[in-house]
Design a protein around this motif. Structure first.
Motif, PDB file in Angstrom:
ATOM      1  N   HIS A  54      45.882  61.152  54.676  1.00 58.48           N
ATOM      2  CA  HIS A  54      45.748  61.980  55.883  1.00 58.48           C
ATOM      3  C   HIS A  54      44.457  61.683  56.643  1.00 58.48           C
ATOM      4  O   HIS A  54      43.873  62.567  57.270  1.00 58.48           O
ATOM      5  N   LEU A  55      44.020  60.442  56.584  1.00 62.53           N
ATOM      6  CA  LEU A  55      42.808  60.044  57.300  1.00 62.53           C
ATOM      7  C   LEU A  55      43.086  59.964  58.800  1.00 62.53           C
ATOM      8  O   LEU A  55      44.123  59.451  59.221  1.00 62.53           O
ATOM      9  N   THR A  56      42.160  60.436  59.600  1.00 68.66           N
ATOM     10  CA  THR A  56      42.282  60.319  61.053  1.00 68.66           C
ATOM     11  C   THR A  56      41.284  59.319  61.623  1.00 68.66           C
ATOM     12  O   THR A  56      41.381  58.953  62.798  1.00 68.66           O
ATOM     13  N   THR A  57      40.336  58.883  60.815  1.00 71.21           N
ATOM     14  CA  THR A  57      39.362  57.877  61.234  1.00 71.21           C
ATOM     15  C   THR A  57      39.249  56.799  60.161  1.00 71.21           C
ATOM     16  O   THR A  57      39.595  57.016  58.991  1.00 71.21           O
ATOM     17  N   PHE A  58      38.785  55.654  60.577  1.00 71.20           N
ATOM     18  CA  PHE A  58      38.596  54.530  59.667  1.00 71.20           C
ATOM     19  C   PHE A  58      37.606  54.932  58.570  1.00 71.20           C
ATOM     20  O   PHE A  58      36.582  55.561  58.850  1.00 71.20           O
ATOM     21  N   PRO A  59      37.884  54.607  57.312  1.00 69.42           N
ATOM     22  CA  PRO A  59      36.995  55.026  56.213  1.00 69.42           C
ATOM     23  C   PRO A  59      35.593  54.418  56.349  1.00 69.42           C
ATOM     24  O   PRO A  59      35.439  53.260  56.745  1.00 69.42           O
ATOM     25  N   LEU A  79      40.583  51.104  65.139  1.00 70.50           N
ATOM     26  CA  LEU A  79      39.891  50.233  64.199  1.00 70.50           C
ATOM     27  C   LEU A  79      38.553  49.862  64.825  1.00 70.50           C
ATOM     28  O   LEU A  79      38.498  49.060  65.757  1.00 70.50           O
ATOM     29  N   PRO A  80      37.442  50.451  64.357  1.00 69.78           N
ATOM     30  CA  PRO A  80      36.133  50.191  64.971  1.00 69.78           C
ATOM     31  C   PRO A  80      35.617  48.798  64.618  1.00 69.78           C
ATOM     32  O   PRO A  80      35.395  48.497  63.441  1.00 69.78           O
ATOM     33  N   PRO A  81      35.423  47.927  65.611  1.00 74.15           N
ATOM     34  CA  PRO A  81      34.971  46.557  65.324  1.00 74.15           C
ATOM     35  C   PRO A  81      33.683  46.498  64.533  1.00 74.15           C
ATOM     36  O   PRO A  81      33.536  45.665  63.632  1.00 74.15           O
ATOM     37  N   LEU A  82      32.722  47.364  64.830  1.00 77.18           N
ATOM     38  CA  LEU A  82      31.430  47.316  64.153  1.00 77.18           C
ATOM     39  C   LEU A  82      31.583  47.500  62.649  1.00 77.18           C
ATOM     40  O   LEU A  82      30.989  46.777  61.851  1.00 77.18           O
ATOM     41  N   ALA A  83      32.405  48.477  62.247  1.00 80.31           N
ATOM     42  CA  ALA A  83      32.606  48.744  60.820  1.00 80.31           C
ATOM     43  C   ALA A  83      33.466  47.669  60.169  1.00 80.31           C
ATOM     44  O   ALA A  83      33.174  47.192  59.062  1.00 80.31           O
ATOM     45  N   LEU A  84      34.535  47.272  60.847  1.00 80.25           N
ATOM     46  CA  LEU A  84      35.479  46.329  60.257  1.00 80.25           C
ATOM     47  C   LEU A  84      34.871  44.938  60.073  1.00 80.25           C
ATOM     48  O   LEU A  84      35.125  44.263  59.066  1.00 80.25           O
ATOM     49  N   LEU A  90      37.089  39.935  53.720  1.00 82.55           N
ATOM     50  CA  LEU A  90      38.418  40.543  53.681  1.00 82.55           C
ATOM     51  C   LEU A  90      39.507  39.483  53.831  1.00 82.55           C
ATOM     52  O   LEU A  90      39.461  38.646  54.738  1.00 82.55           O
ATOM     53  N   VAL A  91      40.511  39.530  52.938  1.00 85.73           N
ATOM     54  CA  VAL A  91      41.640  38.599  53.028  1.00 85.73           C
ATOM     55  C   VAL A  91      42.964  39.320  53.252  1.00 85.73           C
ATOM     56  O   VAL A  91      43.959  38.695  53.638  1.00 85.73           O
ATOM     57  N   TYR A  92      42.993  40.632  53.028  1.00 85.03           N
ATOM     58  CA  TYR A  92      44.254  41.392  53.116  1.00 85.03           C
ATOM     59  C   TYR A  92      43.957  42.732  53.773  1.00 85.03           C
ATOM     60  O   TYR A  92      43.103  43.483  53.311  1.00 85.03           O
ATOM     61  N   LEU A  93      44.668  43.040  54.868  1.00 89.66           N
ATOM     62  CA  LEU A  93      44.453  44.294  55.586  1.00 89.66           C
ATOM     63  C   LEU A  93      45.791  44.901  55.978  1.00 89.66           C
ATOM     64  O   LEU A  93      46.543  44.330  56.759  1.00 89.66           O
ATOM     65  N   ASP A  94      46.086  46.069  55.437  1.00 94.49           N
ATOM     66  CA  ASP A  94      47.328  46.784  55.733  1.00 94.49           C
ATOM     67  C   ASP A  94      47.000  48.045  56.520  1.00 94.49           C
ATOM     68  O   ASP A  94      46.455  49.000  55.973  1.00 94.49           O
ATOM     69  N   CYS A  95      47.334  48.034  57.810  1.00 92.78           N
ATOM     70  CA  CYS A  95      47.095  49.176  58.700  1.00 92.78           C
ATOM     71  C   CYS A  95      48.404  49.817  59.137  1.00 92.78           C
ATOM     72  O   CYS A  95      48.442  50.539  60.147  1.00 92.78           O
ATOM     73  N   SER A  96      49.480  49.569  58.431  1.00100.53           N
ATOM     74  CA  SER A  96      50.796  50.032  58.858  1.00100.53           C
ATOM     75  C   SER A  96      50.921  51.557  58.810  1.00100.53           C
ATOM     76  O   SER A  96      50.242  52.232  58.032  1.00100.53           O
ATOM     77  N   ASN A  97      51.791  52.060  59.667  1.00100.20           N
ATOM     78  CA  ASN A  97      52.107  53.491  59.729  1.00100.20           C
ATOM     79  C   ASN A  97      50.863  54.346  59.996  1.00100.20           C
ATOM     80  O   ASN A  97      50.513  55.219  59.219  1.00100.20           O
ATOM     81  N   SER A 106      37.532  42.296  70.228  1.00101.00           N
ATOM     82  CA  SER A 106      36.447  42.197  69.255  1.00101.00           C
ATOM     83  C   SER A 106      36.788  42.817  67.899  1.00101.00           C
ATOM     84  O   SER A 106      35.980  42.755  66.969  1.00101.00           O
ATOM     85  N   THR A 107      37.984  43.379  67.773  1.00100.90           N
ATOM     86  CA  THR A 107      38.339  44.092  66.542  1.00100.90           C
ATOM     87  C   THR A 107      38.219  43.224  65.301  1.00100.90           C
ATOM     88  O   THR A 107      37.691  43.646  64.275  1.00100.90           O
ATOM     89  N   PHE A 108      38.732  41.994  65.365  1.00102.23           N
ATOM     90  CA  PHE A 108      38.743  41.112  64.192  1.00102.23           C
ATOM     91  C   PHE A 108      37.748  39.961  64.339  1.00102.23           C
ATOM     92  O   PHE A 108      37.954  38.884  63.788  1.00102.23           O
ATOM     93  N   GLY A 109      36.648  40.194  65.051  1.00 98.08           N
ATOM     94  CA  GLY A 109      35.734  39.115  65.413  1.00 98.08           C
ATOM     95  C   GLY A 109      35.103  38.346  64.275  1.00 98.08           C
ATOM     96  O   GLY A 109      34.730  37.183  64.448  1.00 98.08           O
ATOM     97  N   ASN A 110      34.980  38.946  63.087  1.00 98.73           N
ATOM     98  CA  ASN A 110      34.283  38.277  61.984  1.00 98.73           C
ATOM     99  C   ASN A 110      35.144  38.136  60.738  1.00 98.73           C
ATOM    100  O   ASN A 110      34.637  37.864  59.653  1.00 98.73           O
ATOM    101  N   LEU A 111      36.460  38.297  60.886  1.00 96.62           N
ATOM    102  CA  LEU A 111      37.351  38.273  59.717  1.00 96.62           C
ATOM    103  C   LEU A 111      38.010  36.897  59.575  1.00 96.62           C
ATOM    104  O   LEU A 111      39.231  36.755  59.622  1.00 96.62           O
ATOM    105  N   ARG A 112      37.205  35.904  59.358  1.00 91.34           N
ATOM    106  CA  ARG A 112      37.707  34.526  59.344  1.00 91.34           C
ATOM    107  C   ARG A 112      38.437  34.154  58.057  1.00 91.34           C
ATOM    108  O   ARG A 112      39.072  33.105  57.989  1.00 91.34           O
ATOM    109  N   LYS A 113      38.364  35.021  57.038  1.00 91.57           N
ATOM    110  CA  LYS A 113      39.088  34.760  55.794  1.00 91.57           C
ATOM    111  C   LYS A 113      40.397  35.541  55.706  1.00 91.57           C
ATOM    112  O   LYS A 113      41.167  35.356  54.755  1.00 91.57           O
ATOM    113  N   LEU A 114      40.656  36.410  56.672  1.00 94.20           N
ATOM    114  CA  LEU A 114      41.836  37.280  56.600  1.00 94.20           C
ATOM    115  C   LEU A 114      43.120  36.454  56.623  1.00 94.20           C
ATOM    116  O   LEU A 114      43.355  35.660  57.539  1.00 94.20           O
TER     117      LEU A 114
END
Length: 225
Positions: A54-59, A79-84, A90-97, A106-114
């Motif tokens: 029941h999260l309403t904000t990114f952990p 999805l806050p770019p600064l936090a993410l 990170l290699v696996y990200l599930d944001c479904s539902n 800029s959301t995924f600006g530094n996730l080059r291993k995802l």
């Protein structure tokens, strides 16, 4: 016109994801560990599980070395770019539902291993040209069941040369510029079903591609003249 290719088996796709995660050391059993976000479970292999809380904000206060993050089945709207982007491993990200309405450039600006990204069952409206550009290692992208998603920029996937599986089924797409998709060397499976496709003049390339590359498509695809 209705094209009904042979359905692609899901087993090889699951195997691809498993091997990617195994190589990154993120397939494991969950155990409680210190330094974990509130209402999440972290394990000793850098997997953070926050699904259905029941999260309403990114952990917040995520371990910086997190390899796998699961935040599905919540009500997260952004999805806050600064936090993410602190999660560079990170290699696996599930944001479904969730309740995501947009993904910024800029959301995924530094996730080059995802390698795996799931944005299904959200409320996305459009995808910009640079949204997935930084994701040089992206192998599987699921973006299904966003009922308001009506536009994907023609260059949205142009830099994702590792992409093997793309699923944009059950959205509100009427047209799709396939120029960048045709150029992807590793692409082998595409899901397009459940969209209100209109095969007018500006969609002729899509119609022809579906006809010629039938083996790539998951399930039947209906293109309406």
């Amino acid at each position: 016109m209705r094209l009904a290719p042979q359905p692609t088996s899901a087993q090889p796709l699951r195997l691809v994801v498993f091997l990617v995660l195994l190589g990154a050391g993120v397939v494991c059993s969950p155990v409680i560990s210190a330094g974990c976000p509130d209402r999440c479970v972290c394990d000793d292999q850098l997997v953070v599980q926050c699904a259905g809380q029941h999260l309403t904000t990114f952990p917040v206060n995520l371990p910086l070395a997190t390899r796998q993050l699961i935040i599905s089945n919540n009500r997260i709207a952004e999805l806050p770019p600064l936090a993410l982007n602190y999660l560079s491993d990170l290699v696996y990200l599930d944001c479904s539902n969730n309740s995501l309405t947009e993904i910024s450039e800029s959301t995924f600006g530094n996730l080059r291993k995802l390698a795996y990204l799931d944005l299904s069952f959200n409320t996305l409206l459009r995808i910009e040209d640079r949204t997935f550009g930084p994701l040089a290692s992206l192998v599987m992208l699921r973006m299904t069941d966003n009922p308001g998603l009506s536009e994907i920029h023609s260059d949205a996937f142009s830099e994702n040369e590792a992409l093997q599986v793309l699923d944009v089924s059950r959205n509100n797409l009427t047209a799709l510029n396939i120029t960048s998709l045709i150029a992807l060397p590793a692409l082998r499976s595409v899901g397009l079903s459940g969209n209100p496709w209109s095969c007018q003049c500006d969609n002729e390339d899509l119609c022809l591609w579906v006809h010629l590359e039938t083996f790539k498509f998951q399930g039947p695809v209906s293109l309406l003249f």
